[in-house]
Design an enzyme around this catalytic site. Structure first.
Site, PDB file in Angstrom:
ATOM      1  N   GLY A  10      -9.377   0.622  -4.113  1.00 27.61           N
ATOM      2  CA  GLY A  10      -8.245   1.192  -4.843  1.00 27.61           C
ATOM      3  C   GLY A  10      -8.650   2.294  -5.801  1.00 27.61           C
ATOM      4  O   GLY A  10      -9.470   2.098  -6.693  1.00 27.61           O
ATOM      5  N   GLY A  22      -6.595   3.779  -7.949  1.00 22.40           N
ATOM      6  CA  GLY A  22      -5.498   3.889  -8.921  1.00 22.40           C
ATOM      7  C   GLY A  22      -6.061   4.051 -10.322  1.00 22.40           C
ATOM      8  O   GLY A  22      -7.172   4.559 -10.511  1.00 22.40           O
ATOM      9  N   GLU A  80      14.403   4.929 -16.871  1.00 20.67           N
ATOM     10  CA  GLU A  80      14.074   6.353 -16.710  1.00 20.67           C
ATOM     11  C   GLU A  80      14.750   6.933 -15.467  1.00 20.67           C
ATOM     12  O   GLU A  80      15.248   8.070 -15.489  1.00 20.67           O
ATOM     13  CB  GLU A  80      12.550   6.530 -16.668  1.00 20.67           C
ATOM     14  CG  GLU A  80      11.938   6.220 -18.028  1.00 20.67           C
ATOM     15  CD  GLU A  80      10.419   6.292 -18.099  1.00 20.67           C
ATOM     16  OE1 GLU A  80       9.770   6.298 -17.038  1.00 20.67           O
ATOM     17  OE2 GLU A  80       9.888   6.341 -19.224  1.00 20.67           O
TER      18      GLU A  80
HETATM   19  C1  FAD Z   1       7.569   3.761 -10.862  1.00 22.72           C
HETATM   20  C2  FAD Z   1       6.513   3.196 -11.780  1.00 22.72           C
HETATM   21  C3  FAD Z   1       6.492   3.564 -13.111  1.00 22.72           C
HETATM   22  C4  FAD Z   1       5.510   3.062 -13.977  1.00 22.72           C
HETATM   23  N1  FAD Z   1       5.499   3.456 -15.286  1.00 22.72           N
HETATM   24  C5  FAD Z   1       4.527   3.024 -16.094  1.00 22.72           C
HETATM   25  C6  FAD Z   1       4.452   3.483 -17.430  1.00 22.72           C
HETATM   26  O1  FAD Z   1       5.293   4.257 -17.876  1.00 22.72           O
HETATM   27  N2  FAD Z   1       3.411   3.056 -18.219  1.00 22.72           N
HETATM   28  C7  FAD Z   1       2.484   2.183 -17.722  1.00 22.72           C
HETATM   29  O2  FAD Z   1       1.534   1.846 -18.447  1.00 22.72           O
HETATM   30  N3  FAD Z   1       2.522   1.727 -16.476  1.00 22.72           N
HETATM   31  C8  FAD Z   1       3.527   2.122 -15.641  1.00 22.72           C
HETATM   32  N4  FAD Z   1       3.582   1.667 -14.356  1.00 22.72           N
HETATM   33  C9  FAD Z   1       2.597   0.665 -13.914  1.00 22.72           C
HETATM   34  C10 FAD Z   1       1.253   1.313 -13.613  1.00 22.72           C
HETATM   35  O3  FAD Z   1       1.437   2.389 -12.718  1.00 22.72           O
HETATM   36  C11 FAD Z   1       0.339   0.245 -13.006  1.00 22.72           C
HETATM   37  O4  FAD Z   1       0.179  -0.773 -13.955  1.00 22.72           O
HETATM   38  C12 FAD Z   1      -1.014   0.836 -12.663  1.00 22.72           C
HETATM   39  O5  FAD Z   1      -0.876   1.807 -11.645  1.00 22.72           O
HETATM   40  C13 FAD Z   1      -1.986  -0.252 -12.213  1.00 22.72           C
HETATM   41  O6  FAD Z   1      -3.210   0.339 -11.915  1.00 22.72           O
HETATM   42  P1  FAD Z   1      -4.135  -0.290 -10.770  1.00 22.72           P
HETATM   43  O7  FAD Z   1      -5.362   0.522 -10.750  1.00 22.72           O
HETATM   44  O8  FAD Z   1      -4.229  -1.754 -10.961  1.00 22.72           O
HETATM   45  O9  FAD Z   1      -3.294  -0.080  -9.427  1.00 22.72           O
HETATM   46  P2  FAD Z   1      -2.703   1.264  -8.793  1.00 22.72           P
HETATM   47  O10 FAD Z   1      -2.681   2.369  -9.752  1.00 22.72           O
HETATM   48  O11 FAD Z   1      -1.422   0.854  -8.151  1.00 22.72           O
HETATM   49  O12 FAD Z   1      -3.744   1.623  -7.651  1.00 22.72           O
HETATM   50  C14 FAD Z   1      -3.949   0.816  -6.535  1.00 22.72           C
HETATM   51  C15 FAD Z   1      -4.617   1.641  -5.466  1.00 22.72           C
HETATM   52  O13 FAD Z   1      -5.055   0.775  -4.430  1.00 22.72           O
HETATM   53  C16 FAD Z   1      -4.801   1.371  -3.187  1.00 22.72           C
HETATM   54  N5  FAD Z   1      -4.664   0.296  -2.200  1.00 22.72           N
HETATM   55  C17 FAD Z   1      -3.812  -0.741  -2.252  1.00 22.72           C
HETATM   56  N6  FAD Z   1      -3.991  -1.530  -1.195  1.00 22.72           N
HETATM   57  C18 FAD Z   1      -4.977  -0.989  -0.452  1.00 22.72           C
HETATM   58  C19 FAD Z   1      -5.608  -1.339   0.781  1.00 22.72           C
HETATM   59  N7  FAD Z   1      -5.270  -2.436   1.460  1.00 22.72           N
HETATM   60  N8  FAD Z   1      -6.574  -0.529   1.248  1.00 22.72           N
HETATM   61  C20 FAD Z   1      -6.940   0.585   0.572  1.00 22.72           C
HETATM   62  N9  FAD Z   1      -6.383   0.963  -0.593  1.00 22.72           N
HETATM   63  C21 FAD Z   1      -5.415   0.183  -1.106  1.00 22.72           C
HETATM   64  C22 FAD Z   1      -3.524   2.157  -3.397  1.00 22.72           C
HETATM   65  O14 FAD Z   1      -3.392   3.222  -2.460  1.00 22.72           O
HETATM   66  C23 FAD Z   1      -3.697   2.672  -4.833  1.00 22.72           C
HETATM   67  O15 FAD Z   1      -4.290   3.935  -4.864  1.00 22.72           O
HETATM   68  C24 FAD Z   1       4.550   2.145 -13.471  1.00 22.72           C
HETATM   69  C25 FAD Z   1       4.580   1.778 -12.137  1.00 22.72           C
HETATM   70  C26 FAD Z   1       5.552   2.295 -11.287  1.00 22.72           C
HETATM   71  C27 FAD Z   1       5.567   1.882  -9.839  1.00 22.72           C
END
Ligand code: FAD
Length: 433
Positions: free
Chosen positions: A19, A21, A178
């Protein structure tokens, strides 16, 4: 940075990050140049700044403003490589990650696969509503909104104009608030300029929320203010109301009311996006992977999960798990990077404690609610604060500049510049991830 470190030559320890993200890119930054072989795997070749997806969906920003190529981020970092692949299965016992481009073995694993939209098992809702979790989905939604306007003008769809111009957002968290605010701005500024034949009062924006207030994670005062801002924009806010069913046209609510709409945007929940192979006994509330206070998956010394996908109850302030927000993902990733190096040096691991810097949400063109370190702001100043913080959090100078210029343009022109329909009309979302 030591030049002798080279991904190809480094044999171990090998860390696989699933990931790219918020957590994944923080790990890349923290582990850059360290004597650890790192492979970052993501199904997309870009990082998505999810907090601004609603602006792509409402035509305020183009997708390239909120996405960042992962290869550009990794660039010449000598110890890190990127593989664009979808993880299909994790075999913790065999220290193996199976993907659609082949298998990868690891010494250490960090699962940072984020979350997926949660329809709470309602297949009909999942089939018929619009999600807002990825760039393809945001683009689909943008096209869908504009296609409904085109239909309304041309009268190509038989049936009520009311159904075509009714937009329902479900979920009163920041995303729902939003998105509803952005739709209300479209009614106020885009309809009168682009669709002069349409009576803009026919377009209705509804926000449906099951609990008794919007932005439940914030103070009652901020919730009340956000509701007022929405209502000033003409959004109809339905509190203590849950969705019972939606067949693509008819929406049934828990209080017995019904509404006709072609567009229902589901922003009412997320659940852990867990690759196959993790045993059910290792999954907790919200389909998140159970981890201990060091983000280790129960029973595995060398396998970790961070961010949205991880459920930690060891942090005493958050016995029901941390909120699924970007700062948790970034802080957990940052600590994991340090803990990995401590572990390799034979030192004890440090337990995670979330440092909550506050929360915020914007409503429409120049209003927001913001709470941080005991300070509560509402209105214009909060909106300036919201803009500044989002600009700072975006990845890459180009993206910051593009977003800033777009915001300035949208603000001065009262427009949402990117009003493009880029997909054929299907009536439904392509469910692109
Ligand atoms: C519409 C929206 C608005 C938001 N607004 C806010 C906000 O204003 N403030 C805030 O703090 N948070 C906000 N969030 C929440 C925030 O985006 C998440 O908490 C954050 O992205 C989590 O980070 P992460 O690294 O755990 O996962 P993510 O950022 O979701 O990254 C996960 C990554 O894993 C990859 N992945 C998943 N499964 C697989 C797989 N099987 N194989 C390969 N790659 C994979 C995906 O492609 C992605 O790139 C929002 C979320 C959404 C959906």
């Amino acid at each position: 940075m030591t030049t002798s470190i080279n991904y190809q030559q480094l044999k171990s320890p090998h860390l696989i990050i699933i990931g790219g993200g918020f957590a994944g890119i923080e790990l890349v930054k923290q582990l850059s140049g360290k004597p650890i072989k790192v492979t970052l795997i993501d199904k997309n070749n870009y990082h998505t700044f999810q907090p601004l997806l609603y602006q792509v969906a409402s035509g305020g920003l183009g997708p390239d403003a909120i996405a960042y190529p992962l290869r550009k981020l990794i660039g010449r970092i000598p110890n890190i490589a990127f593989r664009m692949a979808k993880v299909e299965e994790i075999q913790l016992e065999n220290q193996l990650v199976r993907t659609d481009i082949g298998d990868f073995s690891y010494d250490y694993l960090c699962i940072a696969s984020g979350s997926a939209t949660n329809f709470f098992g309602n297949k009909e809702l999942q089939e018929n509503s619009m999600e807002l979790k990825s760039i393809p989905q945001a683009l689909d939604l943008r096209s869908k909104i504009l296609q409904e306007f085109e239909k309304a003008v041309s009268g190509t769809e038989s049936g009520k104009l009311e159904r075509i111009l009714n937009f329902v957002v479900v979920g009163g968290g920041p995303t729902g608030v939003e998105t509803a605010g952005a739709l209300a701005e479209i009614r106020k500024h885009v309809l009168p300029s682009d669709y002069t034949e349409l009576d803009k009062t026919l377009m209705q924006v509804h926000l449906v929320e099951a609990s008794e207030r919007v932005l439940a994670a914030m103070s009652e005062n901020s919730s009340q203010k956000a509701k007022e801002f929405l209502e000033q924009l003409g959004v109809k806010v339905h509190l203590k109301t849950a969705v019972q069913s939606y067949d693509g046209q008819l929406l049934k609510l828990s209080d017995g009311r019904t509404m006709e709409t072609n567009t229902l945007i589901w922003a009412a929940g997320v659940k852990g996006e867990v690759p196959a192979g993790i045993e059910a006994s290792n999954l907790g509330r919200g389909n998140r992977i159970l981890v201990n206070g060091f983000n280790q998956i129960n029973g595995y010394e060398n396998a970790f999960a961070v961010g949205d996908v991880a459920f930690m109850s060891a942090d005493e302030k958050y016995p029901n798990g941390h909120p699924m927000v970007a700062p948790v993902a970034v802080q957990q990733a940052s600590l994991f990077a340090k803990n990995l190096q401590r572990k390799l040096a034979g030192q004890d691991l440090v337990a995670f404690r979330y440092f909550d810097k506050g929360s915020m949400a914007t409503v429409g063109r120049h209003k927001a609610v913001l709470e941080s370190f005991g300070i509560k702001m509402q209105g214009y100043l909060a909106w300036l604060g919201w803009m500044f913080l989002h600009l700072m959090l975006l990845v890459g100078y180009r993206n910051r500049l593009v977003v800033f210029v777009n915001w300035l343009w949208n603000y001065l022109s009262y427009q949402r510049a990117i009003r493009l329909i880029t997909r054929p009309y299907t009536g439904k979302q392509s469910k692109g991830k």
